[in-house]
Design an enzyme around this catalytic site. Sequence first.
Site, PDB file in Angstrom:
ATOM      1  N   HIS A 146       0.789  -1.415   0.049  1.00 14.00           N
ATOM      2  CA  HIS A 146      -0.044  -0.009   0.084  1.00 14.00           C
ATOM      3  C   HIS A 146       0.983   1.327   0.108  1.00 14.00           C
ATOM      4  CE1 HIS A 146       0.944   0.678   4.398  1.00 14.00           C
ATOM      5  NE2 HIS A 146       0.197  -0.673   4.516  1.00 14.00           N
ATOM      6  N   CYS A 154       2.356  -4.984   6.616  1.00 14.12           N
ATOM      7  CA  CYS A 154       2.415  -4.808   5.265  1.00 14.12           C
ATOM      8  C   CYS A 154       3.776  -4.022   4.682  1.00 14.12           C
ATOM      9  CB  CYS A 154       0.984  -3.796   5.060  1.00 14.12           C
ATOM     10  SG  CYS A 154      -0.472  -4.362   5.769  1.00 14.12           S
TER      11      CYS A 154
END
Length: 241
Positions: A146, A154
Amino acid sequence: MVYAILQNSNKNNNKELKVNEKKESSIKKVTKNRSVNLNRRLKALKAKLGDRVFIRIFKKENILEVWIKPKDSKEYKLLKTYDICSYSGKLGPKLKEGDHQAPEGFYKVYKHSLNPNSKYHLSFNLGYPNRYDKAHNRTGSYLMVHGECSSIGCYAMGNKNIEEIYTIVKKALYKGQKYVNVHIFPFRLSSKNLLKYKNHKWYKFWKNLKEGYDFFEQTKRVPIVDVKKNKYIIRGKLKRD
């Protein structure tokens, strides 16, 4: 009272609409600007947006590679390398929900994995846990690549990078690629590099990942990855991904 609730709801909807419009405008700007940033490379490779793509991530080197396969080529070519802004955890796979560890392994990104409304600007879901992870009773959810520069399990790429990466992945998926393979490694798994970690607790796991790493390094084709007896099985045999 009801009127006030509806009024607040409308304000929130308008605010969200403006945010989405701003984001959409930003994405269009990236698509336009890629003529400056990517067009020369695409032209040199005789490739275009919409051709098949493949992603590799290397934790220790802190990079994400985007590879593309021009229509008339049997092999993937390196399109661009991006610096990872941030990822959480250390070398080694994700084991359970809440361990703040970024995953390692072989993953797939589908159309439904794309999230243009992410609170981290733009994102796509890696599909963790995959079959291998589930076979090892690993838990977790919503593991993404992201934007922004903060991460809880992440890979945060920063907004400018994710806009470009997201556009490349989306174009490929919407031009017919069923899914985009994303292979995530602790580091470049050459025999020399892996030998340095022969006493590490994840050595056997990384040695298994190396089979997929070696296949692509030698052929520049994405291997077919299966899971059998709790192990990754590479079934490439020079077939297309």
